[in-house]
Design a protein around this motif. Structure first.
Motif, short mmCIF file in Angstrom:
data_model
loop_
_atom_site.label_atom_id
_atom_site.label_comp_id
_atom_site.label_asym_id
_atom_site.label_seq_id
_atom_site.Cartn_x
_atom_site.Cartn_y
_atom_site.Cartn_z
N VAL A 32 0.85 -1.20 0.00
CA VAL A 32 0.00 0.00 0.00
C VAL A 32 0.88 1.25 0.00
CG1 VAL A 32 -1.74 1.30 1.27
CG2 VAL A 32 -1.89 -1.19 1.15
N ALA A 33 1.92 1.22 0.82
CA ALA A 33 2.80 2.39 0.90
C ALA A 33 3.49 2.64 -0.44
CB ALA A 33 3.84 2.17 2.00
N LEU A 34 3.95 1.57 -1.09
CA LEU A 34 4.62 1.74 -2.38
C LEU A 34 3.67 2.32 -3.42
CD1 LEU A 34 6.77 -1.52 -2.70
CD2 LEU A 34 7.59 0.80 -2.24
N ALA A 35 2.42 1.82 -3.43
CA ALA A 35 1.47 2.29 -4.44
C ALA A 35 1.05 3.73 -4.19
CB ALA A 35 0.24 1.37 -4.46
N ILE A 36 0.59 4.01 -2.97
CA ILE A 36 0.10 5.37 -2.70
C ILE A 36 1.26 6.36 -2.64
CG2 ILE A 36 -1.12 6.84 -1.06
CD1 ILE A 36 -2.91 4.61 -0.39
N GLY A 37 2.34 5.96 -2.00
CA GLY A 37 3.51 6.83 -1.94
C GLY A 37 4.06 7.11 -3.32
N GLY A 66 2.79 12.24 8.32
CA GLY A 66 2.40 11.18 7.40
C GLY A 66 2.18 9.85 8.08
N SER A 67 1.53 8.97 7.34
CA SER A 67 1.18 7.68 7.93
C SER A 67 1.33 6.61 6.87
CB SER A 67 -0.25 7.72 8.43
OG SER A 67 -1.11 8.17 7.40
N MET A 68 2.48 6.66 6.22
CA MET A 68 2.74 5.78 5.09
C MET A 68 2.40 4.32 5.36
SD MET A 68 4.17 6.43 2.08
CE MET A 68 5.74 7.18 1.77
N PHE A 69 2.82 3.79 6.52
CA PHE A 69 2.65 2.35 6.77
C PHE A 69 1.32 2.01 7.43
CE2 PHE A 69 7.41 2.39 6.68
CZ PHE A 69 7.51 1.68 5.50
N THR A 70 0.54 3.03 7.76
CA THR A 70 -0.73 2.72 8.44
C THR A 70 -1.93 3.13 7.59
OG1 THR A 70 -0.53 4.82 9.60
CG2 THR A 70 0.20 2.86 10.78
N ILE A 71 -1.69 3.40 6.31
CA ILE A 71 -2.80 3.75 5.43
C ILE A 71 -3.67 2.52 5.23
CG2 ILE A 71 -3.42 4.50 3.11
CD1 ILE A 71 -0.75 5.98 3.01
#
Ligand code: ADP
Ligand code: MG
Lengths: 263, 295
Positions: free
Chosen positions: B23-28, B136-141
């Motif tokens: 999720v982090a890779l895609a949204i980030g 930010g909340s990259m890993f908790t999205i």
């Protein structure tokens, strides 16, 4: 061709142009002369439809208008090459990313050659000298083949050699392609060898005609409303108020008569 | 693991099998690409400050969403777009005036964020809300945010493609665009809305405060590297996505080399961007130094 007929333009609380009239036949090279704040930019922007006049009519003939705005400040890091600026003159108003097109490229190349800019076509436009940038802006304005070219103070801030080069380029365009050029300047002297028409602005009013008809003591005195001398020194023309004229009205104290040249 | 692989990257295998990482890779990644592309135009239009103000006010939306139990993406986006519309209605033309409007929006944004964060912390269970919203909340999205976020990113990219030439022409001179029949004001509004999408996405992922780094850093480096708009945009995207993915990787990895604390992903992203910017200036700085010495 350009006809301006009893044109009046004002901003709230500031009547900038009153009853301006002139006609430029196709192939004229016309200087629009006046001091800072006399309304040169306003007149050009009105001709372009960017300012709505209070009254009057403007006819520009067929073929569109090319425009070189006053003192464009190009960011030195702007990621545009000289040729990109010219290409935007062709299709900058289109949506989407341009696809590679040989005909577009040919048009840009020949326009760059026309203004003598082939040599620096691939350089970042912000890195070019003032004179080189003016050439590129002229190419941008002309690349769609307009019959009327308006330039707002294109000679300001150029060194003497660049001034001569830009004038020679414009003269060539007028002679070879019969383009009509209307160029604003606060100093008429560099234009004297090439311009065949002049529109002189002062106090919102204008006089126009051939240079030798307009740049005369009697004509300019009646335009300014007080005595003006036209003096020729070393082939240069100076337009000066008679000694003491400045003191006569407060208006003049704020807007001293325009000296077109300080040698 | 092979003997000669650097011992520090001990997590490489687990990295690609972790769904939070996906999720982090895609949204980030999408936030990075959109920010980089929009950022090139932001730098050209000298609207970096407006971008920062929009990011700050979008974080007010993010913290409000937490309070009302709405999806964070909705909160971040709605607030940024509302503010963008408001900034355009106020209609500041000159850069100085525009900066004042941005400053007011920024202040209002941070004020609202402070209020909503206070309410979040005191009225909900989101005890780490402040950190999530500001950094930010990259890993908790939530994984279900991924698809809508990607669609919003696609919309922003389509806007960039459509407005590409008009934005360049306006950057040369707005009057030149107007006489060619473009509505400069409308294009300015569409651009601001696109900018608000970019900053909302990056505010949600790397945080409001650092989203400006993602917006401006890659673009600023790219326009020094290339003098052509297309390549500059591609370079900016590559820097942004390398920084973001590299940052995610390093942050994930740092969990192990910091003995189970882990450093914030935003720190790594911004550091990589900063290094790219320094590298882009190297050639110019060296040339200037050489000229200064030989002159
Ligand atoms: N957009 C505008 N709004 C209000 N006043 C203006 C505007 N543009 C120009 N003016 C005023 O019109 C007058 C003429 O300006 P301008 O046409 O720029 O003169 P010039 O180009 O000859 O220096 C000035 O007094 C200027 O303040
Ligand atoms: Mg002017």
């Amino acid at each position: 061709m350009l006809t301006v007929d009893s044109l009046s333009v004002g901003f709230p609380g500031n009547q900038v142009l009153q009853d301006v009239n002139f006609h430029l036949p196709q192939g004229s090279f016309c200087g629009l002369i006046g001091t800072n704040g006399s309304g040169k930019t306003t007149l050009l922007r009105t001709i372009l439809g960017l300012v709505t006049p209070d009254k009057g009519k403007i006819e520009t003939g067929v073929g569109g208008i090319g425009y070189v705005p006053q003192k464009i400040q190009l960011d030195p890091f702007m990621p545009l090459r000289a040729r990109d600026v010219v290409a935007l003159g062709i299709d900058g108003h289109h949506l989407g990313v341009p696809l590679p097109s040989p005909s577009r490229r040919r048009a840009v190349d020949s326009m760059l050659a026309e203004v003598g800019a082939t040599e620096f076509a691939n350089r970042r436009v912000g890195d070019l000298s003032g004179g080189q940038q003016q050439r590129i802006m002229i190419a941008h304005a002309l690349v769609r083949g307009p019959r009327l070219l308006l330039l707002d103070e294109p000679l300001a801030n150029l060194d003497i050699r660049s001034v001569a080069e830009v004038i020679a380029l414009l003269h060539k365009l007028v002679v070879e392609q019969k383009i009509t050029v209307l160029l604003s300047a606060h100093d008429m002297n560099p234009l004297l060898p090439v311009m065949n028409q002049i529109v002189y602005l002062a106090h919102g009013r204008s006089v126009s005609g051939a240079v030798e008809e307009v740049v005369r003591s009697s004509v300019l005195s009646s335009l300014y409303g007080y005595h003006i001398d036209v003096i020729q020194v070393h082939g240069r023309v100076l337009v000066v108020a008679a000694v003491g004229a400045e003191a006569r009205t407060t208006e003049m104290a704020h807007e001293p008569v325009h000296v077109t040249s300080i040698p | 693991m092979a003997m000669f692989s650097p011992a520090i990257f001990i997590t490489t295998a687990g990295f690609f099998h972790n769904s939070a990482v996906h999720v982090a890779l895609a949204i980030g990644g999408s936030a990075a690409v959109v920010s980089a592309i929009v950022g090139v135009f932001t730098v050209l239009r000298a609207q970096s400050f407006a971008g920062h103000a929009l990011a700050d006010i979008s974080s007010a939306g993010g913290s409000a969403a937490l309070l009302f139990g709405l999806p964070p993406l909705v909160g971040f986006l709605a607030m940024a777009m509302l503010a963008a519309g408001g900034m355009e209605v106020v209609g500041a033309r000159q850069i100085r005036e525009r900066d004042l409007v941005s400053g007011v929006v920024l202040g209002a944004g941070l004020g609202l964020t402070a209020l909503f964060l206070y309410l979040d912390i005191s009225m909900t269970t989101a005890s780490n809300a402040a950190n999530m919203v500001m950094f930010g909340s990259m890993f908790t999205i939530a994984p279900e945010t991924m698809i809508p976020a990607l669609w919003v990113a696609v919309l922003a990219l389509v806007m960039c493609v459509l407005l590409y030439r008009p934005l360049l022409l306006i950057a040369i001179d707005p009057d030149l665009a107007t006489i060619r029949g473009l509505n400069v004001r409308l294009i300015g509004l569409l651009y601001l809305l696109t900018l608000s999408i970019a900053v909302a996405l990056s505010a949600m992922t790397i945080g409001a405060i650092l989203s400006t780094a993602l917006l401006i850093g890659p673009a600023a480096a790219a326009i020094r590297w290339s003098c052509r708009p297309g390549p500059a945009i591609i370079i900016a995207s590559v820097i942004a996505i390398s920084a973001t993915w590299g940052g995610i990787f390093l942050a994930y990895d740092s969990f192990y080399w910091t003995r189970n604390h882990g450093w914030p992903v935003s720190f790594f992203i911004v550091t990589i961007i900063f290094l790219a910017y320094l590298a882009s200036g190297r050639t110019t700085a060296l040339a200037r130094l050489r000229r200064a010495i030989t002159a």
